[in-house]
Design a protein around this motif. Structure first.
Motif, PDB file in Angstrom:
ATOM      1  N   UNK A  37      -9.259  11.623  -0.795  1.00 32.18           N
ATOM      2  CA  UNK A  37      -9.055  12.110  -2.158  1.00 32.18           C
ATOM      3  C   UNK A  37      -7.640  11.962  -2.709  1.00 32.18           C
ATOM      4  N   UNK A  38      -6.676  11.526  -1.881  1.00 28.25           N
ATOM      5  CA  UNK A  38      -5.286  11.504  -2.358  1.00 28.25           C
ATOM      6  C   UNK A  38      -4.444  10.488  -1.596  1.00 28.25           C
ATOM      7  N   UNK A  39      -3.295  10.179  -2.198  1.00 30.89           N
ATOM      8  CA  UNK A  39      -2.251   9.403  -1.531  1.00 30.89           C
ATOM      9  C   UNK A  39      -1.136  10.386  -1.187  1.00 30.89           C
ATOM     10  N   UNK A  40      -0.572  10.226  -0.003  1.00 30.46           N
ATOM     11  CA  UNK A  40       0.520  11.069   0.447  1.00 30.46           C
ATOM     12  C   UNK A  40       1.742  10.170   0.609  1.00 30.46           C
ATOM     13  N   UNK A  41       2.767  10.433  -0.188  1.00 27.77           N
ATOM     14  CA  UNK A  41       3.965   9.603  -0.182  1.00 27.77           C
ATOM     15  C   UNK A  41       5.134  10.441   0.326  1.00 27.77           C
ATOM     16  N   UNK A  42       5.881   9.883   1.262  1.00 32.42           N
ATOM     17  CA  UNK A  42       7.114  10.499   1.726  1.00 32.42           C
ATOM     18  C   UNK A  42       8.231   9.511   1.439  1.00 32.42           C
ATOM     19  N   UNK A  43       9.282   9.978   0.753  1.00 34.50           N
ATOM     20  CA  UNK A  43      10.421   9.133   0.409  1.00 34.50           C
ATOM     21  C   UNK A  43      11.695   9.743   0.979  1.00 34.50           C
ATOM     22  N   UNK A  44      12.535   8.897   1.559  1.00 32.70           N
ATOM     23  CA  UNK A  44      13.814   9.359   2.096  1.00 32.70           C
ATOM     24  C   UNK A  44      14.864   9.303   1.001  1.00 32.70           C
ATOM     25  N   UNK A  45      15.466  10.460   0.711  1.00 33.05           N
ATOM     26  CA  UNK A  45      16.514  10.551  -0.306  1.00 33.05           C
ATOM     27  C   UNK A  45      17.695  11.355   0.236  1.00 33.05           C
ATOM     28  N   UNK A  46      18.361  10.856   1.282  1.00 28.42           N
ATOM     29  CA  UNK A  46      19.448  11.630   1.877  1.00 28.42           C
ATOM     30  C   UNK A  46      20.610  11.806   0.905  1.00 28.42           C
ATOM     31  N   UNK A 102      -2.104  15.665 -13.519  1.00 31.96           N
ATOM     32  CA  UNK A 102      -2.069  17.127 -13.664  1.00 31.96           C
ATOM     33  C   UNK A 102      -2.080  17.854 -12.319  1.00 31.96           C
ATOM     34  N   UNK A 103      -2.690  17.269 -11.311  1.00 33.44           N
ATOM     35  CA  UNK A 103      -2.808  17.927 -10.009  1.00 33.44           C
ATOM     36  C   UNK A 103      -1.860  17.354  -8.956  1.00 33.44           C
ATOM     37  N   UNK A 104      -0.967  16.459  -9.370  1.00 35.62           N
ATOM     38  CA  UNK A 104       0.004  15.904  -8.435  1.00 35.62           C
ATOM     39  C   UNK A 104       1.008  16.987  -8.052  1.00 35.62           C
ATOM     40  N   UNK A 105       1.538  16.891  -6.835  1.00 37.40           N
ATOM     41  CA  UNK A 105       2.455  17.912  -6.335  1.00 37.40           C
ATOM     42  C   UNK A 105       3.631  17.234  -5.641  1.00 37.40           C
ATOM     43  N   UNK A 106       4.821  17.834  -5.788  1.00 27.47           N
ATOM     44  CA  UNK A 106       6.011  17.296  -5.146  1.00 27.47           C
ATOM     45  C   UNK A 106       6.801  18.426  -4.499  1.00 27.47           C
ATOM     46  N   UNK A 107       7.261  18.178  -3.270  1.00 28.50           N
ATOM     47  CA  UNK A 107       8.157  19.114  -2.595  1.00 28.50           C
ATOM     48  C   UNK A 107       9.333  18.312  -2.044  1.00 28.50           C
ATOM     49  N   UNK A 108      10.475  18.976  -1.912  1.00 27.07           N
ATOM     50  CA  UNK A 108      11.683  18.292  -1.439  1.00 27.07           C
ATOM     51  C   UNK A 108      12.456  19.208  -0.501  1.00 27.07           C
ATOM     52  N   UNK A 109      12.715  18.726   0.697  1.00 30.88           N
ATOM     53  CA  UNK A 109      13.489  19.493   1.676  1.00 30.88           C
ATOM     54  C   UNK A 109      14.128  18.537   2.672  1.00 30.88           C
ATOM     55  N   UNK A 110      15.350  18.826   3.048  1.00 30.79           N
ATOM     56  CA  UNK A 110      16.065  18.070   4.082  1.00 30.79           C
ATOM     57  C   UNK A 110      16.108  16.567   3.814  1.00 30.79           C
ATOM     58  N   UNK A 111      16.253  16.178   2.545  1.00 32.86           N
ATOM     59  CA  UNK A 111      16.361  14.768   2.197  1.00 32.86           C
ATOM     60  C   UNK A 111      15.052  14.016   2.153  1.00 32.86           C
ATOM     61  N   UNK A 112      13.926  14.730   2.283  1.00 32.25           N
ATOM     62  CA  UNK A 112      12.615  14.083   2.227  1.00 32.25           C
ATOM     63  C   UNK A 112      11.823  14.604   1.035  1.00 32.25           C
ATOM     64  N   UNK A 113      11.348  13.679   0.212  1.00 31.02           N
ATOM     65  CA  UNK A 113      10.496  14.007  -0.925  1.00 31.02           C
ATOM     66  C   UNK A 113       9.057  13.749  -0.498  1.00 31.02           C
ATOM     67  N   UNK A 114       8.201  14.764  -0.621  1.00 22.20           N
ATOM     68  CA  UNK A 114       6.785  14.642  -0.266  1.00 22.20           C
ATOM     69  C   UNK A 114       5.954  14.740  -1.544  1.00 22.20           C
ATOM     70  N   UNK A 115       5.158  13.716  -1.802  1.00 22.25           N
ATOM     71  CA  UNK A 115       4.275  13.700  -2.965  1.00 22.25           C
ATOM     72  C   UNK A 115       2.830  13.726  -2.507  1.00 22.25           C
ATOM     73  N   UNK A 116       2.032  14.575  -3.134  1.00 23.50           N
ATOM     74  CA  UNK A 116       0.584  14.567  -2.945  1.00 23.50           C
ATOM     75  C   UNK A 116       0.005  14.122  -4.267  1.00 23.50           C
ATOM     76  N   UNK A 117      -0.620  12.957  -4.267  1.00 22.64           N
ATOM     77  CA  UNK A 117      -1.097  12.325  -5.488  1.00 22.64           C
ATOM     78  C   UNK A 117      -2.613  12.181  -5.442  1.00 22.64           C
ATOM     79  N   UNK A 118      -3.338  13.133  -6.035  1.00 20.84           N
ATOM     80  CA  UNK A 118      -4.802  13.062  -6.011  1.00 20.84           C
ATOM     81  C   UNK A 118      -5.316  11.834  -6.766  1.00 20.84           C
ATOM     82  N   UNK A 119      -6.331  11.219  -6.223  1.00 23.33           N
ATOM     83  CA  UNK A 119      -6.951  10.068  -6.882  1.00 23.33           C
ATOM     84  C   UNK A 119      -7.779  10.563  -8.060  1.00 23.33           C
TER      85      UNK A 119
END
Length: 131
Positions: A37-46, A102-119
């Motif tokens: 149901x979703x794509x999970x993206x992790x991006x490094x942003x130190x 509308x249901x996408x979610x983003x969290x950021x901690x310790x230089x890592x951005x986590x996106x939950x992108x529902x299809x």
């Protein structure tokens, strides 16, 4: 400052810096995983502060814009070596299906951005049952 010290100071930062960094902005390293149901993206942003990150979603494209700023050091300092990039950079990811913004979610901690992108349900394949 004598001429030799000046030459060493000017030469040393580029000696340790990868050549590509001097001419182009760094790429944001990402990892993309997919569930039903979703794509999970992790991006490094130190070194990027949360307020310097901007995420845009258009259809099936996600764009991450970020900016790093050089910290001001107290007192008088001389730069010996600098391999860090300061400035703006971005990354656009094209996914196979459209995202439900509308249901996408983003969290950021310790230089890592986590996106939950529902299809988007309308773009997901439907299984046709044979009667």
């Amino acid at each position: 400052m004598d001429p030799f010290e000046s030459m060493v100071r000017d030469f040393m930062p580029t000696l340790f810096r990868p050549m590509s960094r001097a001419t182009e902005e760094p790429a944001i390293a990402i990892e993309v995983q997919e569930t039903d149901n979703a794509y999970l993206v992790t991006a490094e942003l130190p070194g990027v502060k949360k307020e310097h990150i901007d995420i845009g979603i258009t259809g099936n494209q996600v764009t991450i814009n970020a900016e790093t700023q050089q910290e001001k050091m107290a007192g008088e300092t001389r730069e010996w070596c600098n391999e860090r990039y300061y400035g703006k950079f971005s990354r656009t990811i094209q996914l196979p299906l459209e995202i439900e913004e509308q249901n996408a979610d983003a969290t950021y901690a310790d230089g890592l951005l986590h996106l939950t992108l529902p299809k988007k349900a309308s773009s997901m394949a439907k299984k046709l049952e044979i009667h």
